[in-house]
Design an enzyme around this catalytic site. Sequence first.
Site, PDB file in Angstrom:
ATOM      1  N   ASP A  11       0.847  -1.189   0.000  1.00  0.00           N
ATOM      2  CA  ASP A  11       0.000   0.000   0.000  1.00  0.00           C
ATOM      3  C   ASP A  11       0.878   1.233   0.000  1.00  0.00           C
ATOM      4  O   ASP A  11       1.795   1.360   0.812  1.00  0.00           O
ATOM      5  CB  ASP A  11      -0.905   0.013   1.235  1.00  0.00           C
ATOM      6  CG  ASP A  11      -2.004  -1.025   1.128  1.00  0.00           C
ATOM      7  OD1 ASP A  11      -2.346  -1.403  -0.012  1.00  0.00           O
ATOM      8  OD2 ASP A  11      -2.513  -1.476   2.172  1.00  0.00           O
ATOM      9  N   ASP A 130     -13.934  -5.763  -5.298  1.00  0.00           N
ATOM     10  CA  ASP A 130     -14.084  -5.898  -3.848  1.00  0.00           C
ATOM     11  C   ASP A 130     -15.489  -6.403  -3.579  1.00  0.00           C
ATOM     12  O   ASP A 130     -16.470  -5.744  -3.920  1.00  0.00           O
ATOM     13  CB  ASP A 130     -13.879  -4.540  -3.158  1.00  0.00           C
ATOM     14  CG  ASP A 130     -12.428  -4.064  -3.256  1.00  0.00           C
ATOM     15  OD1 ASP A 130     -11.557  -4.887  -3.568  1.00  0.00           O
ATOM     16  OD2 ASP A 130     -12.185  -2.864  -3.020  1.00  0.00           O
TER      17      ASP A 130
END
Lengths: 251, 195
Positions: A11, A130
């Site tokens: 990330d 997602d």
Amino acid sequence: MLTKRIVPCLDIKEGRTVKGVNFVDLRDAGDPVELAAIYSATGADELVFLDITATVEKRKTLVDLVTRVAQKINIPFTVGGGISSIDDVSALLNAGADKVSINSAAVKDPQLINRLAATFGSQCIVIAIDSRKIQGKHIVHTHGGRKPTHLETIAWAQEVQDRGAGEILLTSMDHDGTKAGFANKLTALLSTKLTIPLIASGGGGTIDHFKRVFTDGKADAALAASIFHFKEIEILDLKKELQEAAIPMRL
Amino acid sequence: MKVAVVKYNAGNVQSVIYALERLGVEPIHTDDHDLIRAADKVIFPGQGEASSAMAYLRAQRLDQLLKHLEQPFLGICIGLQLMCEHSEEGDTPCLGIFDLKVKRFPTPPESYKIPHMGWNSLKEHKGPLTQGLSDPYLYYVHSYYAELGGDTVGITDYILPFSGALQKNNYYAVQAHPEKSSTDGQKILTNFLAL
């Protein structure tokens, strides 16, 4: 024989890794390039960089990062996070990214997938999905999994394949962060239905979880973040054990 | 050493250039006939679609130039496919350096996906390109493959066995991306540069 892939995910915010990492041997734990180099040298098959920068400078910092990674790393890598236009994709691929991952922008404008596949080829277009269960149904979410859409996960996956996606990155929001195992049932449902490769993400906490996502879940690749960053599992050990369990690995 | 990377409308050339730079070479990325002809080594990389790539090469008259070079020449991925006789992708006549056909993978049996994406081993390999390697794992991304033939110097197996590496005289080619294939891929590039 084609091997299954192990994919660490980093990330990134403003060119730096966000989540803490536990690499004592890193001079600069926040430098994604250095972390990527270590993963590349210790058996990772591929890397994903997920950029969560939300400033107007976003494109520039991300392109800079991709350039630095591509100069240093000799395994494939995917870049995702807020990518929404042909220009974005063009800049990232030209800087040396192998694939880009698109999420919310594809939900908002599904035709974007067709345009990207026609312009750059399917092989570099990853669609990230997602998914979270709502009243027994798998529903596609956007905005980091916070915002439900009207789309059902399996129908959407089929649609993005038909529109020209080259790969799907499926994250189960119900499993993400739990370290209780991947969403094997949903992963298997998608993987057997689709003809493009599938990366499973969310829930990997033990070596056995990875075993099961490749056997029960029929995934082509498995992605995880913190368990690798904190060295709870060493990639090489993981791959050796999977190989012993008859799951083909590059060692 | 002068290394020319052929410039045409194929994506992700940057990775090849970076891989060469890591090996201490400063390649020139060019479609200039004289520069290509004068190079010690020529690399023909790429990702893309066969018919538009060939159309571009013809428009630049690079098709004639590329097949009559004498220095070591390395085709990568679609570069390998364009060096064959014909590609089913867009029903495209190609350069014809290798007398082979490029076909689309058949509709895959269950558990196989298309594109063939990921790390696969190169077997029964011979010749200078893979010297010092033993069944190397390399990174592949493709939906079309070159059939096996007399110039095959390495076999990759996915759905069916196909030409993972080819060689004819000074012309070399690999279907995988050595620039993205970790240390094994780097060895292939090093071997090529040493020719």
